[in-house]
Motif scaffolding. Structure first.
Motif, PDB file in Angstrom:
ATOM      1  N   SER A  39       0.806  -1.227   0.000  1.00 55.23           N
ATOM      2  CA  SER A  39       0.000   0.000   0.000  1.00 55.23           C
ATOM      3  C   SER A  39       0.837   1.275   0.000  1.00 55.23           C
ATOM      4  O   SER A  39       0.319   2.362  -0.268  1.00 55.23           O
ATOM      5  CB  SER A  39      -0.926   0.006   1.216  1.00 55.23           C
TER       6      SER A  39
ATOM      7  N   VAL B  67      -4.397   6.223  -0.224  1.00 52.45           N
ATOM      8  CA  VAL B  67      -4.525   4.767  -0.312  1.00 52.45           C
ATOM      9  C   VAL B  67      -5.720   4.319   0.520  1.00 52.45           C
ATOM     10  O   VAL B  67      -5.998   4.872   1.580  1.00 52.45           O
ATOM     11  CB  VAL B  67      -3.237   4.055   0.156  1.00 52.45           C
TER      12      VAL B  67
ATOM     13  N   ARG C  71      -4.030   4.498  -4.578  1.00 50.77           N
ATOM     14  CA  ARG C  71      -3.998   3.039  -4.652  1.00 50.77           C
ATOM     15  C   ARG C  71      -5.128   2.433  -3.817  1.00 50.77           C
ATOM     16  O   ARG C  71      -5.441   2.909  -2.726  1.00 50.77           O
ATOM     17  CB  ARG C  71      -2.660   2.504  -4.117  1.00 50.77           C
TER      18      ARG C  71
ATOM     19  N   THR D 186      -4.360  -5.148  -6.130  1.00 53.56           N
ATOM     20  CA  THR D 186      -3.979  -3.733  -6.085  1.00 53.56           C
ATOM     21  C   THR D 186      -4.384  -3.036  -7.372  1.00 53.56           C
ATOM     22  O   THR D 186      -4.102  -3.515  -8.474  1.00 53.56           O
ATOM     23  CB  THR D 186      -2.457  -3.571  -5.888  1.00 53.56           C
ATOM     24  N   TRP D 187      -5.067  -1.901  -7.208  1.00 53.64           N
ATOM     25  CA  TRP D 187      -5.423  -1.035  -8.330  1.00 53.64           C
ATOM     26  C   TRP D 187      -4.789   0.335  -8.113  1.00 53.64           C
ATOM     27  O   TRP D 187      -4.853   0.884  -7.012  1.00 53.64           O
ATOM     28  CB  TRP D 187      -6.930  -0.847  -8.434  1.00 53.64           C
ATOM     29  N   GLN D 188      -4.177   0.854  -9.153  1.00 56.35           N
ATOM     30  CA  GLN D 188      -3.669   2.227  -9.130  1.00 56.35           C
ATOM     31  C   GLN D 188      -4.610   3.050 -10.005  1.00 56.35           C
ATOM     32  O   GLN D 188      -4.699   2.828 -11.210  1.00 56.35           O
ATOM     33  CB  GLN D 188      -2.242   2.298  -9.680  1.00 56.35           C
TER      34      GLN D 188
END
Length: 203
Positions: free
Chosen positions: A47, A124, A155, A192-194
């Protein structure tokens, strides 16, 4: 040795509180066992909370991951936890860290909760809530709320032992990066997505 004894006592207390929470609402608790230190370490690294100013944790439970996040966060950062179980939120209120804002409520209402506490768009969002046991429309609404409220380039990190969040997130945000933490019971997948800067909300 005294420090180790206190840590062991804390872990035992967390396990008991976590199990009680599971018995109260098994569908709302992601696991019957609190997270391992290996899982907590991966949460911190994935993260990137060490460089964040505003962090949101969804489903903190008894606060093992919350303590790890606080330890890694900058001194001027803020951590908002959102928990459905009021008894878990009460545990977090006892942490005594001025950077921590425990909130009892639903992650669907993320925008309103951020505004209520005077917080801007988070850098995040970390989620341990069990997407596999909630209605599909609620899961989609939570992920959409995260997408719409993240800071530009923010994120979204979700750790789960089932794949529902990956499938739902693909519909809302796109394809996630996926990692596996095997040193936890049960083993956890990290999704995980950015969020792209052009599509992220500015608060």
């Amino acid at each position: 040795m005294e420090g180790n004894g206190k840590a062991a006592t804390r872990r035992t207390t967390r396990s008991i509180d976590f199990f009680r929470g599971f018995l109260r609402s098994p569908g709302d608790v992601g696991s019957i066992i609190p997270s391992s230190r290996f899982l907590e370490r991966r949460i911190i690294n994935t993260s990137e909370v060490a460089s964040a100013r505003t962090v949101v944790e969804l489903g903190p439970g008894t606060g093992g991951t919350t303590r790890a996040i606080l330890a890694a966060m900058p001194e001027d950062a803020r951590l908002l936890t959102i928990e459905l179980d009021p008894q878990f939120s009460t545990i977090l209120e006892g942490f005594g860290d001025s950077r921590l804002i425990p909130h009892t409520g639903s992650a669907v209402d993320l925008a309103d909760i951020l505004a209520q506490h005077g917080l801007g768009a988070p850098d995040v969002v970390i989620s341990g809530i069990p997407f596999s046991t909630m209605p599909r429309e609620i899961g989609l609404a939570i992920i959409a709320a995260v997408r719409d409220n993240l800071a530009p380039g923010g994120r979204f990190v979700a750790y789960q032992f089932r794949g529902a969040v990956g499938r739902l997130g693909k519909e809302v945000i796109g394809e996630p990066a996926v990692e596996l933490e095997v040193l936890n019971i049960p083993p956890m997948r990290f999704y995980t997505w950015q969020v792209e800067k052009s599509s992220a909300a500015t608060g």
